[in-house]
Design a protein around this motif. Structure first.
Motif, short mmCIF file in Angstrom:
data_model
loop_
_atom_site.label_atom_id
_atom_site.label_comp_id
_atom_site.label_asym_id
_atom_site.label_seq_id
_atom_site.Cartn_x
_atom_site.Cartn_y
_atom_site.Cartn_z
N GLN A 410 0.83 -1.20 0.00
CA GLN A 410 0.00 0.00 0.00
C GLN A 410 0.87 1.26 0.00
OE1 GLN A 410 -2.92 0.06 3.11
NE2 GLN A 410 -3.71 -1.99 2.63
N SER A 411 0.39 2.25 -0.75
CA SER A 411 1.14 3.51 -0.87
C SER A 411 0.85 4.48 0.26
CB SER A 411 0.80 4.19 -2.20
OG SER A 411 -0.57 4.59 -2.21
N GLU A 444 9.66 4.35 -3.64
CA GLU A 444 9.04 5.10 -4.73
C GLU A 444 7.57 4.70 -4.91
OE1 GLU A 444 11.14 4.38 -8.29
OE2 GLU A 444 12.91 5.55 -7.74
N LEU A 445 6.75 5.71 -5.20
CA LEU A 445 5.37 5.43 -5.56
C LEU A 445 5.29 5.01 -7.02
CD1 LEU A 445 3.44 8.39 -3.89
CD2 LEU A 445 3.34 5.99 -3.23
N PHE A 446 4.39 4.12 -7.35
CA PHE A 446 4.14 3.78 -8.74
C PHE A 446 2.66 3.47 -8.91
CE2 PHE A 446 4.72 -0.37 -6.87
CZ PHE A 446 3.94 -1.25 -7.62
N ALA A 447 2.17 3.76 -10.11
CA ALA A 447 0.77 3.49 -10.44
C ALA A 447 0.69 2.16 -11.17
CB ALA A 447 0.20 4.61 -11.31
N SER A 470 0.04 -4.12 -14.19
CA SER A 470 1.03 -3.49 -15.07
C SER A 470 1.43 -2.15 -14.47
CB SER A 470 0.44 -3.26 -16.47
OG SER A 470 0.08 -4.47 -17.08
N ASP A 471 2.67 -1.81 -14.62
CA ASP A 471 3.17 -0.51 -14.16
C ASP A 471 2.75 0.55 -15.18
OD1 ASP A 471 4.58 1.71 -13.35
OD2 ASP A 471 6.46 0.65 -13.00
N ILE A 472 1.86 1.45 -14.77
CA ILE A 472 1.36 2.50 -15.68
C ILE A 472 1.84 3.88 -15.23
CG2 ILE A 472 -0.66 1.19 -16.39
CD1 ILE A 472 -2.31 2.95 -14.47
#
Length: 651
Positions: A410-411, A444-447, A470-472
């Motif tokens: 979780q971010s 790092e945050l990633f969507a 998938s990393d978007i």
């Protein structure tokens, strides 16, 4: 019994891994579609801003000309000398702007008194014997009936010469206002005919990739601009079939139901935005499809809008299915696995035998060749397996992941109930798909685009959850860039007219509450057209970037510098002490010039003309303040350029 247990487990594994293959393909497709959809929305956003700026600029030009001294002098004198002086002034104005097909004073009887035509890149004054009677044209009556300072904007239609629609077609927007003399008597109207092709050319430059499938429609669904030229202007010829409302009523109904939106139909991806051309104080009418007929419905300002629409054809929208070879491979592998599962099931029933080695090898290959991250949990949502892509995207190895609850990713950016809602939907619907923010091992945050599916056994009980993502992040960054450039000038990086108007409206609200004043500086470069004409547009672009840097040096952190089009810049000065403060800034702006462009000794010296308006002295709305500053800038040019002029207060 043991053999059949192995068979059941084997079938379950095969189905799970084939589901992963299909989910990978679906995820790739969803991301590609999301990228297309974001691009279309951004394109229309930029187009709407461009149209709004264009109409605001025409509005300012009209008000400037209507209250220019030479014109008002002629209204009161009717002398030939004043008329010739005005003609010279209007010729210079038309040559400078190069976007107005006609510039006319039509008197109260409907007779053209002064008319400037723009012909083959050259403005020409029309001889008196060729001036026409416009008393039967709808735009004359609709404009003359307005009150002073009110502005009329005609429907977007085709120019008429004599009694016929001019060919080749000349798309035209007429914008006019009543004019009065010093005694308060109506002396007719002032009208500009804006060349609509200029707008279409600017749109093409703004959205070159989207322009081939961009349309502009009026409120009745007729095409004003279409990739198929033969479909346009149907209302001018009473051709009801030449409208989207007639051709595709289902799509038109959806477009009319909302101000903006996006949907996928049989034809492809539709994206639309509603544009309201009228500014404060402006009015319009329905116009007339018949050349010499009055408007059918006068002053329908509330109903006056256009629909900007893009239709990405289905073939283009679905082409993303074939863009990623890996996705196709996974799709076919998944299909093969499903077929293999059925084959094994038949063999098991007939022979009672099953090969676990081939099953495990094929399943492992599917997972490891999937570009998307794969995570499989048990029914209690504890991770049982991940693939290499999971580790690559998150940074966590299998030993750091197996047995844990996936919530450790979780971010912290989502509310607590977000995940509860997510899993509640999975339990209810057996699946969930959407965008979610997570955190990598390095912080790092990633969507990610996440798809969660429940896997059930033959009794209907959930045994596993398959999570594919998938990393978007790059897609989100691309969307943010699109959003940025919807509000910023792509050449200089400065705020554009849309962002300036938003900040100006906010500043007005603050000033009203705190009883403060602020100022606008409207800056136009002198001799900029000569740079483009003689040295090329590349040199002009470099000059604009240099000017943006120079002007930025004159400002405080709380001030706003915007490029609103061409060589026009606006400075919003907040929290002013007095007029002397503004004069000092204006002087600092002028000291940034001249800019020398071209070879030493043979180049072009570019200076600037500055117009100034104050809130609330010169207006209490954004349109009024920009208009006053614009008029003052023209006065600075008339008095020799390279200077600043304060608005005289009259509009």
């Amino acid at each position: 019994m043991l053999t059949f247990a192995w068979i059941a487990l084997g079938l379950l594994a095969v189905i799970a891994f084939s589901a992963i293959a299909y989910l990978a393909y679906a995820s790739d497709l969803a991301i590609a579609h999301a990228r297309q959809e974001a691009h279309e929305r951004a394109a229309l956003n930029a187009t709407a801003g461009l149209i709004a700026h264009t109409l605001q600029s025409i509005n300012r030009d009209l008000l400037y000309l209507a209250h220019e001294k030479l014109f008002n002098q002629l209204l009161n004198s009717d002398s030939e000398a004043d008329k010739e002086s005005l003609i010279d002034e209007w010729l210079a104005f038309s040559r400078s702007k190069a976007i107005y097909d006609k510039l006319r004073w039509i008197d109260e009887r409907g007779k053209e008194r002064v008319r400037i035509n723009y012909v083959i890149d050259t403005p020409q004054s029309v001889p008196e014997k060729l001036l026409q009677d416009r008393s039967l044209r709808y735009f004359f009556h609709d404009t003359l009936s307005l009150q002073p300072l009110e502005i009329y904007v005609s429907p977007f239609d085709l120019n008429v010469e004599g009694e016929e629609i001019e060919e080749p077609f000349k798309p035209t927007i007429r914008i006019g206002t009543p004019v009065i003399d010093s005694c308060g008597q109506r002396r007719g109207i002032l009208m500009l005919n804006y060349l609509g092709q200029d707008l279409f050319n600017n749109i093409q430059q703004t959205i070159p990739d989207t322009n081939p499938h961009f349309c502009l429609l009026n409120s009745e669904g007729y095409w004003l601009r279409s990739p198929i030229a033969a479909d346009t202007w149907g209302f001018m010829f009473n051709r009801m079939d030449l409208s989207l409302a007639s051709r595709n009523p289902a799509a038109w109904q959806k477009i009319m139901a909302h101000r903006s939106g996006q949907f996928v139909g049989p034809e492809g991806l539709w994206t639309f935005e509603t544009i309201y051309p009228l500014l404060e104080g402006q009015k319009t009418s329905s116009g007339s499809t018949r050349v010499f007929s009055p408007s059918q419905t006068p002053n329908v300002a509330e109903q006056y809008f256009w629909k900007a629409v893009t239709l990405l054809p289905r073939s283009h929208y679905d082409a993303v299915k074939h863009m990623h070879a890996g996705a196709n491979i996974l799709r076919h592998v998944g299909a093969g696995l499903f077929g293999l599962a059925r084959l094994w099931q038949n063999r098991a029933q007939s022979q009672g035998a099953y090969s676990t080695s081939s099953r495990d090898e094929l399943a492992a290959q599917v997972v490891e060749h999937t570009a998307e991250g794969v995570m499989i949990t048990d029914a209690a949502i504890h991770i049982q397996m991940i693939n290499a892509a999971f580790s690559r995207i998150t940074g966590y190895s299998a030993s750091e992941t197996i047995g844990r609850n996936p919530f450790f990713l979780q971010s912290g950016d989502h509310p607590a109930d977000f995940y509860q809602t997510l899993w509640a939907q999975v339990i209810k619907d057996q699946s969930w798909q959407g965008e979610i923010w997570c955190r990598r091992k390095n912080g790092e945050l990633f969507a990610e685009w996440l798809t969660v599916s429940a896997l059930r056994n033959s009794r209907g009980a959930v045994t596993h959850y398959i999570c594919l993502f998938s990393d978007i992040t790059r897609l989100k960054e691309s969307e943010q860039r699109m959003e940025y450039f919807a509000h910023h000038d792509t050449l200089t990086g400065l705020p554009n007219s849309r962002l300036l108007n938003a900040r100006l409206e906010h500043t007005i609200q603050l000033a009203q509450r705190s009883n403060r004043q602020f100022a606008l500086l409207f800056i136009d470069l002198d001799h900029f057209k000569s740079v483009n004409d003689q040295l090329g547009h590349a040199a002009g672009d470099e000059l604009l970037k240099d000017v943006a840097k120079r002007l930025s040096r004159t400002l405080r952190n709380e001030d706003t510098l915007a490029r609103i089009g061409g060589d026009e810049f606006v400075i919003l000065l907040e929290n002013l002490g007095d007029q002397d403060d503004v004069n000092r800034v204006a002087q600092a702006v002028l000291e940034q010039f001249p800019c020398h462009v071209g070879a030493p000794g043979s180049g072009i010296e570019v200076t600037a003309s500055v117009g100034i308006s104050f809130y609330p002295r010169h207006g209490t709305t954004a349109a009024m303040l920009l208009g006053k500053a614009d008029h003052a800038m023209y006065e600075a040019k008339r008095h020799g350029r390279n200077q600043a002029q304060m608005s005289n207060g009259g509009v």
